[in-house]
Design a protein around this motif. Structure first.
Motif, PDB file in Angstrom:
ATOM      1  N   PHE A 206       0.847  -1.187   0.000  1.00 38.19           N
ATOM      2  CA  PHE A 206       0.000   0.000   0.000  1.00 38.19           C
ATOM      3  C   PHE A 206       0.884   1.239   0.000  1.00 38.19           C
ATOM      4  CE2 PHE A 206      -2.985  -3.100   1.444  1.00 38.19           C
ATOM      5  CZ  PHE A 206      -4.254  -2.595   1.241  1.00 38.19           C
ATOM      6  N   SER A 207       0.399   2.303  -0.602  1.00 42.78           N
ATOM      7  CA  SER A 207       1.116   3.578  -0.548  1.00 42.78           C
ATOM      8  C   SER A 207       0.123   4.687  -0.213  1.00 42.78           C
ATOM      9  CB  SER A 207       1.828   3.871  -1.870  1.00 42.78           C
ATOM     10  OG  SER A 207       0.898   3.914  -2.930  1.00 42.78           O
ATOM     11  N   VAL A 208       0.623   5.685   0.513  1.00 46.91           N
ATOM     12  CA  VAL A 208      -0.217   6.810   0.924  1.00 46.91           C
ATOM     13  C   VAL A 208      -0.612   7.605  -0.312  1.00 46.91           C
ATOM     14  CG1 VAL A 208      -0.293   8.958   2.251  1.00 46.91           C
ATOM     15  CG2 VAL A 208       0.832   6.932   3.218  1.00 46.91           C
ATOM     16  N   GLN A 209      -1.901   7.844  -0.445  1.00 47.68           N
ATOM     17  CA  GLN A 209      -2.444   8.601  -1.563  1.00 47.68           C
ATOM     18  C   GLN A 209      -2.906   9.990  -1.146  1.00 47.68           C
ATOM     19  OE1 GLN A 209      -2.531   7.138  -4.819  1.00 47.68           O
ATOM     20  NE2 GLN A 209      -1.220   5.754  -3.651  1.00 47.68           N
ATOM     21  N   GLU A 210      -3.336  10.098   0.119  1.00 46.44           N
ATOM     22  CA  GLU A 210      -3.937  11.367   0.559  1.00 46.44           C
ATOM     23  C   GLU A 210      -3.876  11.462   2.083  1.00 46.44           C
ATOM     24  OE1 GLU A 210      -8.333  13.514   0.276  1.00 46.44           O
ATOM     25  OE2 GLU A 210      -8.069  11.510  -0.534  1.00 46.44           O
ATOM     26  N   SER A 211      -3.651  12.661   2.572  1.00 45.60           N
ATOM     27  CA  SER A 211      -3.750  12.967   3.997  1.00 45.60           C
ATOM     28  C   SER A 211      -4.863  13.983   4.165  1.00 45.60           C
ATOM     29  CB  SER A 211      -2.442  13.554   4.525  1.00 45.60           C
ATOM     30  OG  SER A 211      -1.399  12.611   4.397  1.00 45.60           O
TER      31      SER A 211
ATOM     32  N   VAL B 126      -7.998  15.674   7.323  1.00 46.31           N
ATOM     33  CA  VAL B 126      -8.515  15.739   8.694  1.00 46.31           C
ATOM     34  C   VAL B 126     -10.001  15.437   8.627  1.00 46.31           C
ATOM     35  CG1 VAL B 126      -8.912  17.200  10.701  1.00 46.31           C
ATOM     36  CG2 VAL B 126      -6.777  17.409   9.408  1.00 46.31           C
ATOM     37  N   GLU B 127     -10.433  14.478   9.444  1.00 49.70           N
ATOM     38  CA  GLU B 127     -11.846  14.118   9.517  1.00 49.70           C
ATOM     39  C   GLU B 127     -12.214  13.974  10.988  1.00 49.70           C
ATOM     40  OE1 GLU B 127     -14.875  10.624   8.058  1.00 49.70           O
ATOM     41  OE2 GLU B 127     -13.016  10.907   6.990  1.00 49.70           O
ATOM     42  N   ASP B 128     -13.294  14.632  11.386  1.00 48.69           N
ATOM     43  CA  ASP B 128     -13.719  14.608  12.794  1.00 48.69           C
ATOM     44  C   ASP B 128     -12.569  14.986  13.722  1.00 48.69           C
ATOM     45  OD1 ASP B 128     -16.299  13.823  12.039  1.00 48.69           O
ATOM     46  OD2 ASP B 128     -15.762  11.696  12.129  1.00 48.69           O
ATOM     47  N   SER B 129     -11.818  16.001  13.330  1.00 45.58           N
ATOM     48  CA  SER B 129     -10.697  16.549  14.103  1.00 45.58           C
ATOM     49  C   SER B 129      -9.515  15.590  14.243  1.00 45.58           C
ATOM     50  CB  SER B 129     -11.161  16.984  15.501  1.00 45.58           C
ATOM     51  OG  SER B 129     -12.190  17.929  15.397  1.00 45.58           O
ATOM     52  N   ARG B 130      -9.454  14.529  13.441  1.00 44.53           N
ATOM     53  CA  ARG B 130      -8.334  13.588  13.497  1.00 44.53           C
ATOM     54  C   ARG B 130      -7.594  13.583  12.173  1.00 44.53           C
ATOM     55  NH1 ARG B 130      -8.300   9.032  17.175  1.00 44.53           N
ATOM     56  NH2 ARG B 130      -6.210   8.752  16.382  1.00 44.53           N
ATOM     57  N   LYS B 131      -6.279  13.722  12.234  1.00 44.65           N
ATOM     58  CA  LYS B 131      -5.470  13.578  11.031  1.00 44.65           C
ATOM     59  C   LYS B 131      -5.524  12.120  10.602  1.00 44.65           C
ATOM     60  CE  LYS B 131      -2.241  17.296  12.006  1.00 44.65           C
ATOM     61  NZ  LYS B 131      -0.839  17.650  12.299  1.00 44.65           N
ATOM     62  N   SER B 132      -5.796  11.920   9.325  1.00 40.52           N
ATOM     63  CA  SER B 132      -5.961  10.578   8.785  1.00 40.52           C
ATOM     64  C   SER B 132      -5.239  10.468   7.452  1.00 40.52           C
ATOM     65  CB  SER B 132      -7.448  10.271   8.581  1.00 40.52           C
ATOM     66  OG  SER B 132      -8.149  10.367   9.801  1.00 40.52           O
ATOM     67  N   VAL B 133      -5.057   9.225   6.999  1.00 34.12           N
ATOM     68  CA  VAL B 133      -4.461   8.978   5.701  1.00 34.12           C
ATOM     69  C   VAL B 133      -5.269   7.914   4.962  1.00 34.12           C
ATOM     70  CG1 VAL B 133      -2.097   9.641   6.278  1.00 34.12           C
ATOM     71  CG2 VAL B 133      -2.815   7.301   6.626  1.00 34.12           C
ATOM     72  N   TYR B 134      -5.242   8.045   3.638  1.00 36.62           N
ATOM     73  CA  TYR B 134      -5.818   7.035   2.765  1.00 36.62           C
ATOM     74  C   TYR B 134      -4.673   6.379   2.015  1.00 36.62           C
ATOM     75  CZ  TYR B 134      -8.045   4.916  -1.263  1.00 36.62           C
ATOM     76  OH  TYR B 134      -8.439   4.030  -2.228  1.00 36.62           O
ATOM     77  N   LEU B 135      -4.604   5.067   2.079  1.00 38.31           N
ATOM     78  CA  LEU B 135      -3.574   4.305   1.380  1.00 38.31           C
ATOM     79  C   LEU B 135      -4.253   3.407   0.357  1.00 38.31           C
ATOM     80  CD1 LEU B 135      -2.811   4.267   4.701  1.00 38.31           C
ATOM     81  CD2 LEU B 135      -0.693   3.447   3.710  1.00 38.31           C
TER      82      LEU B 135
END
Length: 162
Positions: free
Chosen positions: A138-143, A145-154
């Motif tokens: 998997f590789s990170v595609q996007e960073s 913030v959702e519901d005040s939490r930093k998140s990433v999509y891989l």
């Protein structure tokens, strides 16, 4: 240590839901199910012929330690699905078990659903989960913030696996 994936049952769902009530796990894993009834209903939906989700249990040396599943299965033009997993048995953390289970599961679902890609969301501070995903291609595609939490999509491309 032998890692196997096994069929999920309603009993597994009950155990999993109970184990997920842990504060440390709750901080690391986004969750959409808030009651046992909802968890059991979601499980029942996976048994339907046109199910959009599919899961397995993770066993380490014949001991049930977690679950892995895909959801939002879309077999259309660009077949894809989303992935989630959790090792709820903390004594098994940091031993490479999630990485091995994910590798087994990716092989199974890529063939079963003829997938082109698999996506996964996690919190940015869940470094262990990001590492497990990256070790499996998997590789990170996007960073974001959702519901005040930093998140990433891989994302994982099935053809990259070889």
């Amino acid at each position: 240590m032998e890692i196997t994936l096994q069929e999920r049952t309603a009993d597994h769902v009950r155990i999993y839901f109970e184990r997920m009530q842990d504060d440390q796990i709750d901080r690391m894993l986004p969750r959409s199910v808030n009651s046992l009834d909802q968890a059991l209903e979601n499980f029942a939906q996976t048994k339907l012929l046109d199910a959009k989700s599919y899961g397995k249990t993770i066993y380490a040396d014949d001991r049930y330690i977690g679950d892995i599943w895909c959801y939002c299965i879309d077999p259309k033009e660009t077949p894809n699905a989303m992935l989630s997993y959790c090792i709820f048995e903390k004594s098994c953390w940091g031993k490479g078990i999630a990485s091995r289970a994910l590798s087994l599961f990716l092989n199974e679902i890529a063939e079963k659903y003829a997938l082109s890609s698999v996506g996964a969301f996690t919190f940015s501070d869940n470094i262990a989960s990001i590492r497990v995903l990256e070790k499996n291609g998997f590789s990170v595609q996007e960073s974001f913030v959702e519901d005040s939490r930093k998140s990433v999509y891989l994302e994982y491309r099935v053809q990259d696996r070889g």
